[in-house]
Design a protein around this motif. Structure first.
Motif, PDB file in Angstrom:
ATOM      1  N   PHE A 824       0.808  -1.199   0.000  1.00  0.00           N
ATOM      2  CA  PHE A 824       0.000   0.000   0.000  1.00  0.00           C
ATOM      3  C   PHE A 824       0.853   1.266   0.000  1.00  0.00           C
ATOM      4  CE2 PHE A 824      -2.454   3.065   2.684  1.00  0.00           C
ATOM      5  CZ  PHE A 824      -3.366   3.392   1.691  1.00  0.00           C
ATOM      6  N   LYS A 825       0.448   2.204  -0.825  1.00  0.00           N
ATOM      7  CA  LYS A 825       1.197   3.468  -0.916  1.00  0.00           C
ATOM      8  C   LYS A 825       0.342   4.593  -0.311  1.00  0.00           C
ATOM      9  CE  LYS A 825       4.676   1.973  -3.526  1.00  0.00           C
ATOM     10  NZ  LYS A 825       4.849   0.701  -2.791  1.00  0.00           N
ATOM     11  N   TRP A 903       9.783   0.989   4.278  1.00  0.00           N
ATOM     12  CA  TRP A 903       8.322   0.876   4.418  1.00  0.00           C
ATOM     13  C   TRP A 903       7.815   1.511   5.716  1.00  0.00           C
ATOM     14  CZ3 TRP A 903       4.546  -1.112   7.543  1.00  0.00           C
ATOM     15  CH2 TRP A 903       3.257  -1.164   6.982  1.00  0.00           C
ATOM     16  N   PHE A 904       8.472   1.164   6.831  1.00  0.00           N
ATOM     17  CA  PHE A 904       7.990   1.703   8.095  1.00  0.00           C
ATOM     18  C   PHE A 904       8.083   3.222   8.134  1.00  0.00           C
ATOM     19  CE2 PHE A 904       8.046  -2.536  10.053  1.00  0.00           C
ATOM     20  CZ  PHE A 904       6.846  -2.455  10.751  1.00  0.00           C
ATOM     21  N   GLU A 905       9.203   3.742   7.586  1.00  0.00           N
ATOM     22  CA  GLU A 905       9.375   5.192   7.683  1.00  0.00           C
ATOM     23  C   GLU A 905       8.647   5.960   6.587  1.00  0.00           C
ATOM     24  OE1 GLU A 905      13.591   5.571   8.210  1.00  0.00           O
ATOM     25  OE2 GLU A 905      13.401   4.645  10.194  1.00  0.00           O
ATOM     26  N   GLU A 906       8.590   5.366   5.418  1.00  0.00           N
ATOM     27  CA  GLU A 906       7.997   6.116   4.306  1.00  0.00           C
ATOM     28  C   GLU A 906       6.503   5.842   4.110  1.00  0.00           C
ATOM     29  OE1 GLU A 906      10.270   5.508   0.784  1.00  0.00           O
ATOM     30  OE2 GLU A 906      12.125   6.133   1.767  1.00  0.00           O
ATOM     31  N   GLU A 907       6.074   4.682   4.577  1.00  0.00           N
ATOM     32  CA  GLU A 907       4.655   4.352   4.360  1.00  0.00           C
ATOM     33  C   GLU A 907       3.845   4.275   5.666  1.00  0.00           C
ATOM     34  OE1 GLU A 907       3.390   4.484   1.522  1.00  0.00           O
ATOM     35  OE2 GLU A 907       5.175   4.331   0.270  1.00  0.00           O
ATOM     36  N   CYS A 911       0.960   6.852   6.965  1.00  0.00           N
ATOM     37  CA  CYS A 911      -0.366   6.230   6.926  1.00  0.00           C
ATOM     38  C   CYS A 911      -1.101   6.428   8.258  1.00  0.00           C
ATOM     39  CB  CYS A 911      -0.195   4.749   6.614  1.00  0.00           C
ATOM     40  SG  CYS A 911      -1.694   3.806   6.804  1.00  0.00           S
ATOM     41  N   ILE A 912      -0.386   6.175   9.361  1.00  0.00           N
ATOM     42  CA  ILE A 912      -0.989   6.347  10.689  1.00  0.00           C
ATOM     43  C   ILE A 912      -1.325   7.825  10.911  1.00  0.00           C
ATOM     44  CG2 ILE A 912      -0.481   6.232  13.193  1.00  0.00           C
ATOM     45  CD1 ILE A 912      -1.132   3.543  11.882  1.00  0.00           C
ATOM     46  N   LYS A 913      -0.425   8.684  10.471  1.00  0.00           N
ATOM     47  CA  LYS A 913      -0.664  10.120  10.626  1.00  0.00           C
ATOM     48  C   LYS A 913      -1.931  10.531   9.860  1.00  0.00           C
ATOM     49  CE  LYS A 913       1.502  14.492   9.555  1.00  0.00           C
ATOM     50  NZ  LYS A 913       2.556  15.140   8.798  1.00  0.00           N
ATOM     51  N   PHE A 914      -2.062   9.980   8.655  1.00  0.00           N
ATOM     52  CA  PHE A 914      -3.251  10.312   7.852  1.00  0.00           C
ATOM     53  C   PHE A 914      -4.517   9.843   8.570  1.00  0.00           C
ATOM     54  CE2 PHE A 914      -6.545   9.471   4.781  1.00  0.00           C
ATOM     55  CZ  PHE A 914      -6.525  10.607   3.983  1.00  0.00           C
ATOM     56  N   LEU A 915      -4.425   8.621   9.112  1.00  0.00           N
ATOM     57  CA  LEU A 915      -5.609   8.061   9.773  1.00  0.00           C
ATOM     58  C   LEU A 915      -6.011   8.918  10.979  1.00  0.00           C
ATOM     59  CD1 LEU A 915      -7.651   5.756   9.922  1.00  0.00           C
ATOM     60  CD2 LEU A 915      -5.979   4.427  11.205  1.00  0.00           C
ATOM     61  N   ILE A 916      -5.016   9.338  11.743  1.00  0.00           N
ATOM     62  CA  ILE A 916      -5.308  10.151  12.930  1.00  0.00           C
ATOM     63  C   ILE A 916      -5.901  11.506  12.523  1.00  0.00           C
ATOM     64  CG2 ILE A 916      -4.222  11.388  14.865  1.00  0.00           C
ATOM     65  CD1 ILE A 916      -2.359   8.880  15.098  1.00  0.00           C
ATOM     66  N   LEU A 917      -5.335  12.078  11.473  1.00  0.00           N
ATOM     67  CA  LEU A 917      -5.875  13.366  11.015  1.00  0.00           C
ATOM     68  C   LEU A 917      -7.275  13.197  10.421  1.00  0.00           C
ATOM     69  CD1 LEU A 917      -2.690  15.057   9.540  1.00  0.00           C
ATOM     70  CD2 LEU A 917      -4.047  15.825  11.500  1.00  0.00           C
TER      71      LEU A 917
END
Lengths: 947, 186
Positions: A824-825, A903-907, A911-917
């Motif tokens: 997932f990107k 992956w952990f740093e770039e995706e 991704c988690i930040k987007f979900l929280i926002l």
């Protein structure tokens, strides 16, 4: 004196029109009219006023039940005082005691025996009305009766004789004896051509005898039936009297009224249908324009919500037992009876009592009682639970419960209740209806109770309170029916004699119309027949007559019934079906047209309410908006609370559920399951943790790991730990012994599979049940605290590589953990909308393990130092204990572990930040709208999308 | 949703007793009323004890729960001692007796409602309406009671087309109030 006559008036005619036509020619001052019920008197006035325009004296008109007593009093030189059913019950008990004693029979306690005496009083009443000589009933059919019933009936003659002696001693009489007296004695009666007996159907033998005497002296009897084919009981009456008196037949139309049928799925849809059908009838004045028949009063309050604001007359009383004040007193009585018997409080009853608003507010105690697992509590524990409300709870006990508990007679108990009533009146803002209900309670139950023959007798508190509970059942709250105008809401018996142009019949369901037979343990149907008193068949015939007569007089009839499945009176759910009376109407229509109902013109008169699965009154196309205040609360939540994978997953699965749970903080109702998987999982986790701690001596995180070999594991030791925990779970204690064995065997089998066959030959345990926290900054929010509790971290050392396995024990159902997450990107995510959320959901089925891996990685990165760090050093894995117990690693790319870092740093982080926002910024609380999510959702009953 | 009971009328809300004292006061009033309803003529007063017994029986009241000798009977007899009582309880020995009609607790109908004055006496030249009240009330209630009697008089005068007088007779303390004096057209 001229003999009287019998007028048989066709049911389609308005009996009052004919009666008043006759009366207007008479001297009303000298006229006497007897009706089956009181309401008819007002209608008589109304119809006379249509013919006599100026004010006038009404004839002397009475309902038969009132007149019997009044006339008995009037004609007796020294009338006896009329006993209530409760005093009759008491005297019958005294009679039973005397008879049983004389026969050496064991005398039952009043507490146990009073219901039987009550039934016996009713039986004596029925026998008196039927002019039956009351004598012993030898060898009653014992298979139909309980032991007490059999013993009573065998001696009923002796008991009756003793009862009569007691009545004489107290100079008392029962209402039925008064009727019998009028029927059998030669006493003055209203006689002559100015006496009218109007609208009777089922007469007892005593009434028959009384009426015959009046007819012989010139009275006129008005019956309503088809003159050519009278109703069953009229036919029987005419067989007896047809030759003795002049019979005049007055014919009417034979055509049926115009019927309209409405099949509703529940009461609400039925009443909605009624409101539509009432249409323009909502603002009428004439009392004979529209009648609404409500066969049972239970639906009266909901009905009121659907009636117009304009004039409405309600002739039926509302049962006090259905009010919340009755609930208060019944609960209080049950609580005191329980306390007397067990010496402790029933938690359930006490909770029910303090939840009611009348005796004060007890939120702390309610909460405590709700939370406790105990079923009974002593006073000290109750006071402990009361916390800050201790003073008020102590007061409640001292001023209400304790005095009631110590009352030794009805008078003493009533004195306590008077204080309670007075307290409620002073401290609680009663609605007008509640005030009325409370006044009726005092006026009809409390004060009269103090005047009963046994009011001062020393009785057990259970007996006293049982009497009060019983007497509550028979009290009705009356409504004012004056002035007579507008819609008339009535029970079936109140419709007797009355005619309406348009009739609306509600709840025309089996079990309601006719009602279910009441069980009388002393008088099963077979016994009634043997004793010669009216049986169920006759009762149903009476109901059928009144129903059909009412309908025959109308031009239009609207019949409503329900078809939904609801809990029945028994334990089994039952589907409601239309009344047999309605089936008959439909059958008549089919016979008339010689076609099935659906093929007759009446098919257009049939409407069926369809259950909609759509929510009502809300726009489901637009999800719930996220306002500014709510957004503020979301921000506070994100800043203050720990951000766990379960929080994020909850939002991902259903933002609306997140809103209910985390923002509104609605407590989801607990779903009782036989096997509580969460409790079972906790027991497994705890046992594994303790076992490996014991085995390795590991207390805190040890980055080098503590070596464990499969061969080190002694399953018996582990099993002992697990068994102990399992046996302490709440759900396990409630299981049957067979199920407990089965559960243990299944658990043993699976845990053995894991520990003895699938545990690594050798591994190093680094951490057990470790809580990890990571601080994470999102500029729009500030600092967040990521949190997770990891089941186990193992260090794997191989020749070619070493790494840490972040292990999650899975005891329940698991999703597709290896979905598309790795591919997932995050850049595919654009706006904080539903589309983005769906995309995320599509690619992340379970966030937990990856999130833990991220937490563990962040922790190890800090411990090992940036220079020694590579994300390839942490790898997620899970053990599916529910299956084989095999350890499965989630791999990003088997060949190239360096991809992990990127992956952990770039995706993952974006991704988690987007979900929280998304939680904070998206405009709506989107619903899950997914069958799999919604089916098992704890909030489905309150969710606006629930169905 | 609006509380549904606003649309229906309750029967007793304003006057229901919440204390036993009020309950007994009300019951006492009912007993006295019912006893008086047996008395048509002045001569009937000699049977007042028997009528009182009938009233007690009717309400299912045991004699021992009431103070008959000191309370109920003296109250009833005091009515007879009133000079004006002849107006409400005509004597059988009066020459007019044959022409007098006495209606006790009889209803009449007017304007869609049923009214029930305690006693209406129709004399050849006039009608008399009297309502018995067991206790002397406060001013507000007096006004309502007076309006009620006046309403009765208006209707009686229309029905019998003769001048009509209306009275309120309070039994405790014994007080007679003339409320209305209407001509034959009300």
């Amino acid at each position: 004196m001229k003999m009287g006559k019998i007028l048989i008036v066709h049911s389609s005619l308005n009996i009052f029109e004919l009666l008043t036509e006759e009366l207007k020619e008479r001297d009303l001052e000298k006229t006497f009219v007897l009706f089956p019920h009181r309401r008819a008197i007002q209608f008589l006035g109304y119809y006379l006023s249509q013919k006599i325009k100026s004010p006038f004296f009404l004839p002397e008109a009475r309902a038969i039940s009132d007149w019997i007593i009044e006339h008995y009093i009037k004609v007796s030189d020294s009338p006896k005082f009329v006993l209530t059913i409760w005093d009759q019950t008491w005297l019958i008990y005294q009679a039973v005691k005397e008879v049983y004693k004389s026969e050496g029979e064991k005398i039952p306690a009043w507490e146990e025996f009073s219901p039987w005496c009550f039934h016996l009083a009713k039986l004596f009443g029925e026998l008196e009305k039927e002019l039956i000589q009351i004598k012993d009933f030898p060898y009653p059919p014992s298979e139909k009766l309980a032991l007490h019933g059999e013993r009573i009936l065998e001696r009923q003659g002796k008991i009756y004789q003793t009862f009569v002696k007691l009545l004489e001693k107290f100079n008392a009489i029962t209402p039925e004896q008064a009727l019998r007296y009028l029927a059998e004695e030669d006493i003055p009666l209203p006689t002559g051509r100015n006496t009218f007996l109007v609208g009777f159907y089922a007469l007892s033998r005593a009434e028959e005898k009384l009426f015959e005497k009046m007819l012989k002296k010139g009275a006129t009897l008005y019956l309503q039936s088809n003159p050519e084919n009278p109703a069953t009981l009229h036919k029987k009456l005419l067989e007896k009297w047809g030759e003795k008196f002049e019979v005049v037949k007055i014919g009417g139309r034979n055509s049926a009224p115009e019927f309209f049928f409405f099949e509703a799925y529940d009461l609400h849809s039925e009443l909605k249908g009624l409101r539509e059908a009432l249409g323009n009838n909502r603002r009428i004045k004439r009392p004979d324009r529209v009648g609404i028949l409500l066969p049972e009063p239970n639906a009266l309050v909901p009905l009121l919500h659907f009636l117009p604001e304009e004039s409405v007359n309600i002739t039926m009383g509302y049962p006090f037992r259905l009010t919340s004040l009755a609930l208060l007193f019944n609960t209080l009585f049950d609580l005191v009876i329980f306390l007397k018997k067990h010496g402790v409080f029933s938690v359930e009853l006490l909770y029910n009592l303090v939840k009611l608003p009348y005796l004060g507010k007890f939120p702390v105690l309610s909460k405590g009682l709700f939370a406790t697992e105990a079923k009974k509590l002593p006073l000290e524990k109750v006071l402990e639970l009361a916390g800050s409300e201790r003073f008020n709870v102590e007061k409640l006990f001292k001023e209400v419960i304790e005095p009631l508990l110590q009352a030794e007679s009805l008078v003493e108990a009533v004195k306590v209740l008077e204080k309670i009533v007075s307290f409620i009146g002073r401290n609680y803002q009663l609605s007008p209806f509640e005030r009325e209900a409370l006044a009726v309670f005092t006026d009809k139950v409390l004060f009269p109770a103090k005047r009963l023959l046994f009011a001062k007798e020393k009785l057990g508190i259970k007996t006293i309170l049982s009497y009060l509970k019983e007497s509550l059942k028979y009290v009705n709250i009356p409504f004012e029916g004056d002035p007579l105008e507008g819609l008339q809401v009535m029970g079936l018996l109140e419709t007797r004699l009355l005619s309406f142009e348009e009739v609306f019949v509600l709840e025309a369901n089996e079990g309601v119309l006719p009602a279910v037979e009441e069980i009388n343990p002393l008088l099963p149907q077979e016994i009634r027949k043997i004793l010669g008193i009216p049986d169920r068949e006759r009762e149903e015939e009476i109901i059928r007559y009144h129903f059909e007569r009412l309908l025959a007089g109308a031009k239009k009839v609207h019949i409503f019934w329900q078809y939904c499945t609801t809990p029945g009176r028994g334990e089994i759910e039952c589907k409601k079906v239309k009344s047999r009376f309605v089936e008959k109407i439909i059958w008549e229509i089919e016979k008339k047209y010689k076609k099935l109902f659906e093929q007759t013109p009446y098919k257009d008169h049939f409407k069926k309410a369809v259950i909609s699965t759509e929510g009502v009154g809300k726009n489901l196309n637009e999800p719930l908006k996220k306002g500014d205040k709510v957004r503020e609360k979301v921000l506070n939540l994100l800043q203050d609370k720990l951000i766990s994978p379960s929080l994020l997953e909850e939002y991902l699965n259903c933002p609306l559920k997140f809103f209910y749970n985390r923002i509104l903080e609605l407590k989801a109702p607990e779903v009782q399951k036989e096997v509580a998987h969460d409790e079972l999982g906790t027991a497994v986790h705890a046992a594994l943790e303790e076992y490996f701690k014991n085995l390795t001596g590991l207390e805190n995180i040890d980055l080098n790991g503590r070596p464990v070999k499969r061969s080190d594991i002694k399953f018996e030791d582990f099993w002992k730990l697990f068994k102990e925990r399992l046996e302490n779970t709440g759900f396990y204690k409630k299981l049957s012994p067979e199920k407990q064995i089965l559960l243990k065997e299944a658990a043993k089998f699976r845990l053995q599979k894991y520990l003895l066959y699938n545990f690594p030959f050798k591994t190093k345990i680094v951490a057990l049940e470790t809580s990890l926290l990571k601080q994470f900054v999102i500029p729009e929010i500030g600092q967040l605290n990521f949190y997770g509790k990891i089941d186990r971290i193992d260090k794997i050392e191989k020749v070619e590589e070493s790494y840490y396995l972040i292990i999650d024990y899975k005891t329940g159902k698991i999703g597709d953990l290896e979905k598309k997450f790795w591919n997932f990107k995050t850049c595919e995510l654009e706006n904080y909308d539903e589309k983005a959320l769906k995309l995320l959901k599509k690619n992340i089925d379970s966030l937990q393990l990856i999130f833990y891996t991220y937490l563990a990685g962040s922790f190890l990165k800090e411990k090992l130092g940036k220079n020694n760090w590579d994300w390839a050093l942490v790898r997620p894995a899970f053990i599916e204990l529910k299956k084989e117990g095999e350890l499965k690693e989630l791999r990003l790319n088997k060949a190239d572990h360096s991809l992990y870092s990127r992956w952990f740093e770039e995706e993952f982080e974006p991704c988690i930040k987007f979900l929280i926002l998304h939680i904070l910024k998206s405009p709506y609380w989107y619903p899950a709208n997914s069958h799999s999510t919604c089916t098992y959702c704890e909030y489905k009953n309150i969710c606006r999308y629930g169905f | 949703m609006k509380y549904p009971f606003s649309k229906i009328k309750l029967r007793y809300t304003e006057e229901i007793p919440f204390t036993e004292e009020k309950f007994l006061k009300k019951r006492r009033g009912e007993i006295l009323h019912f006893t008086l309803s047996f008395i048509t003529y002045r001569e009937d007063f000699q049977n007042v004890f028997s009528y009182l017994e009938k009233a007690l029986s009717f309400f299912g009241e045991r004699k021992e729960l009431w103070d008959i000798e000191e309370d109920l009977l003296p109250t009833l007899k005091s009515v007879f001692s009133l000079k004006e009582s002849e107006l409400f309880f005509p004597s059988l020995n009066s020459p007019l007796a044959l022409f007098v009609k006495v209606f006790k607790e009889r209803s009449f109908f007017a304007g869609g409602r049923v009214f029930r004055p305690d006693r209406v006496v129709i004399y050849p030249e006039k009608a008399v309406v009297v309502d018995f009240k067991s206790h002397f009330p406060d001013n507000e209630i007096q006004k309502t009671q007076a309006a009620q009697v006046e309403g009765y008089c208006r209707i009686v005068s229309k029905v019998y087309k003769r001048p009509t007088e209306g009275y309120l007779l309070y039994l405790q303390p014994l007080t007679l109030k003339k409320i209305a004096s209407l001509n034959e057209n009300g």
